[in-house]
Write a protein that holds these residues in place. Structure first.
Motif, short mmCIF file in Angstrom:
data_model
loop_
_atom_site.label_atom_id
_atom_site.label_comp_id
_atom_site.label_asym_id
_atom_site.label_seq_id
_atom_site.Cartn_x
_atom_site.Cartn_y
_atom_site.Cartn_z
N SER A 343 20.38 -53.18 90.88
CA SER A 343 20.87 -51.82 90.97
C SER A 343 22.38 -51.78 91.17
O SER A 343 23.01 -52.77 91.58
CB SER A 343 20.21 -51.09 92.14
OG SER A 343 20.66 -51.62 93.38
N GLU A 344 22.97 -50.63 90.89
CA GLU A 344 24.41 -50.46 91.11
C GLU A 344 24.76 -50.67 92.58
O GLU A 344 25.81 -51.24 92.90
CB GLU A 344 24.85 -49.08 90.64
CG GLU A 344 26.35 -48.86 90.76
CD GLU A 344 26.81 -47.57 90.11
OE1 GLU A 344 28.00 -47.24 90.23
OE2 GLU A 344 25.98 -46.89 89.47
N GLN A 347 24.74 -54.56 93.03
CA GLN A 347 25.73 -55.24 92.20
C GLN A 347 27.17 -54.89 92.60
O GLN A 347 28.04 -55.77 92.64
CB GLN A 347 25.50 -54.90 90.73
CG GLN A 347 24.22 -55.48 90.15
CD GLN A 347 24.29 -56.99 89.99
OE1 GLN A 347 25.21 -57.52 89.38
NE2 GLN A 347 23.30 -57.68 90.53
N VAL A 348 27.40 -53.64 92.88
CA VAL A 348 28.77 -53.19 93.19
C VAL A 348 29.07 -53.23 94.68
O VAL A 348 30.04 -53.83 95.11
CB VAL A 348 29.02 -51.77 92.62
CG1 VAL A 348 30.40 -51.26 93.04
CG2 VAL A 348 28.90 -51.79 91.11
N ARG A 360 25.82 -57.31 85.45
CA ARG A 360 25.65 -56.25 84.47
C ARG A 360 26.99 -55.89 83.85
O ARG A 360 27.94 -55.53 84.56
CB ARG A 360 25.04 -55.01 85.14
CG ARG A 360 23.59 -55.14 85.51
CD ARG A 360 23.09 -53.94 86.32
NE ARG A 360 23.45 -52.66 85.73
CZ ARG A 360 23.16 -51.47 86.28
NH1 ARG A 360 22.47 -51.43 87.44
NH2 ARG A 360 23.52 -50.34 85.70
N LEU A 363 28.74 -52.60 84.63
CA LEU A 363 29.35 -52.42 85.95
C LEU A 363 30.57 -53.32 86.15
O LEU A 363 31.12 -53.40 87.26
CB LEU A 363 28.32 -52.72 87.05
CG LEU A 363 27.05 -51.85 87.05
CD1 LEU A 363 26.09 -52.32 88.14
CD2 LEU A 363 27.41 -50.37 87.24
N ASN A 366 34.13 -51.99 87.81
CA ASN A 366 33.80 -51.18 88.99
C ASN A 366 35.04 -50.97 89.85
O ASN A 366 36.10 -51.55 89.62
CB ASN A 366 32.69 -51.85 89.78
CG ASN A 366 33.06 -53.25 90.21
OD1 ASN A 366 33.83 -53.44 91.15
ND2 ASN A 366 32.51 -54.26 89.52
#
Length: 432
Positions: A343-344, A347-348, A360, A363, A366
């Motif tokens: 998920s964002e 990941q972020v 990803r 992303l 970011n």
């Protein structure tokens, strides 16, 4: 990626890296399917019902694993119990557990081992789950292909680890080098290393590497060959090209650096566990270094792709994939963790926030990468890298006393030896 994924996927389906094959093969043959629901049967998000999940990872990725697990545990009913295993013990531990039907619910694996373990049946098929992700086409394709056999996907990227050129800006400045400018070629790399060595600071060396660590050397020297348009293996992964002209230029450069005294002396016997320590301690001017260590390097560093003898830039796309083990009876809960991991938020706000590479592509740009141009550089170079695949990669390159180590030590430390013969020894292992 430099090569077509179709070709690489086909190679991976040949059971790429044959490690602990007897132990693991015995475990996989005739194993029963785990009881309970599959990941796909639980819906797109999996199940978060307060279950305890077990997970294994190898020590080099401990920092990222703990960050992800802690973030998941603090925001979910399920709880993941993480076990960190010394790198040198990991393959044997997985093999023994597979043989005893005792693998954890989730386990990560060095991406070069994933194809073999998938072929041995150690991971469950999560194709339907991955296929249901709206962002599936932006997931790192190299890691996905490593775990795909006969069109069925078994792993997701856990942590991407790229090899990059790092330099100590303070030491560059002291040596009269531009601290904001990366060496544009391996020749310039050597010049910079000698300049730092010329400072004659106690305990400080121009560069360092792991000259008794096959894995360290493939991770950092193969990209120099790729950067100049060369190859390290034939298309089918059965022939070594490490006696080709570009490879020879790499060896000559490092042999010259070694003879000049610009290489940390401990590099000669370094087998891997401490190969990055001197740079992290501020005692090395520049080094080909894992991108995952950016956040834990305690001083100002520059970051660039690894150059070839004449220029260019490339990287070894390494790291670990992760999947649901064959022995897990909590596949739906395990998928809940994997789904969240991609998920964002994870990941972020977990990986990118801590200066790690996201898995990803959508992303990559970011907010944290935007704040640190070095992360943008790492993300850009990722697309110029590769992950070599061969049937007997482990024995040919990573194993202690591998023919690859013999070749490097002959060419770099001894400045002698029959290069064609040593390269032929690598090919001999690849063809077994």
């Amino acid at each position: 990626m430099r090569k077509s994924l179709g070709r690489r996927t086909a190679l991976r389906s040949m059971a790429a890296v044959m490690v602990a094959a007897l132990t693991i093969g015995a475990a996989a043959c005739g194993g029963d399917e785990p009881e309970g629901s599959t990941a796909a049967e639980a819906g797109p998000d999996g199940v978060d019902d307060g279950s305890e999940l077990t997970m294994w990872t190898r020590a080099p990725l401990e920092k990222q694993a703990k960050l992800l697990v802690d973030a998941y545990n603090s925001s979910h009913q399920n709880k993941v119990k993480l076990t960190v295993v010394p790198n040198d013990d990991y393959v044997a531990k997985v093999g023994a557990a597979a043989g005893a039907d005792g693998l954890p619910d989730l386990f990560a694996a060095d991406i070069v081992y994933v194809p073999n373990w998938v072929n041995q049946g150690l991971f469950q098929d999560i194709s339907a789950n991955i296929g249901g992700l709206a962002f599936k086409d932006s997931i790192n394709k190299g890691h996905l292909s490593a775990g795909t056999v006969d069109g069925k996907a078994h792993v997701l990227p856990f942590v991407l680890d790229l090899s990059m050129l790092f330099w100590n800006k303070q030491l560059f400045k002291e040596a009269g080098l531009d601290p904001e400018k990366a060496p544009a070629s391996l020749e310039e790399y050597a010049t910079a290393a000698k300049a730092v060595q010329g400072l004659k600071k106690d305990g400080v060396y121009g560069t360092a590497t792991g000259l008794n660590c096959g894995g360290c050397l493939v991770f950092t020297w193969f990209p120099s060959i790729w950067a100049d348009g060369g190859e390290v293996l034939s298309e089918d992964g059965t022939e070594s090209k490490l006696a080709d002209p570009i490879a020879q230029q790499v060896y000559r450069t490092w042999n010259d650096l070694w003879k000049s005294g610009a290489v940390l002396p401990a590099s000669e016997g370094e087998t891997g566990p401490t190969w990055t320590a001197a740079f992290t301690e501020g005692k090395v001017g520049l080094m080909l270094y894992p991108a995952t260590l950016l956040s834990s390097t305690p001083f100002d560093v520059g970051v660039a792709g690894i150059p070839g003898p004449k220029g260019g830039a490339s990287t070894f796309v390494g790291g670990d994939g992760i999947g649901v083990s064959k022995d897990s009876k909590k596949a739906a809960q395990a998928w809940n963790f994997l789904n969240w991991m991609m998920s964002e938020q994870a990941q972020v706000e977990v990986l990118a926030k801590n200066k790690d590479v996201v898995s990803r592509a959508d992303l990559a740009n970011n907010k944290y990468a935007a704040e640190d141009p070095r992360l943008v550089t790492i993300n850009e170079v990722a697309g110029k890298g590769d992950t070599p695949v061969a049937l007997n990669f482990q024995q040919a390159f990573n194993a202690p006393n591998s023919p690859w180590l013999t070749l490097v030590r002959n060419q770099v430390l001894n400045g002698s030896g029959d290069l064609q013969k040593d390269n032929g020894e690598i090919t001999g292992v690849l063809k077994q």
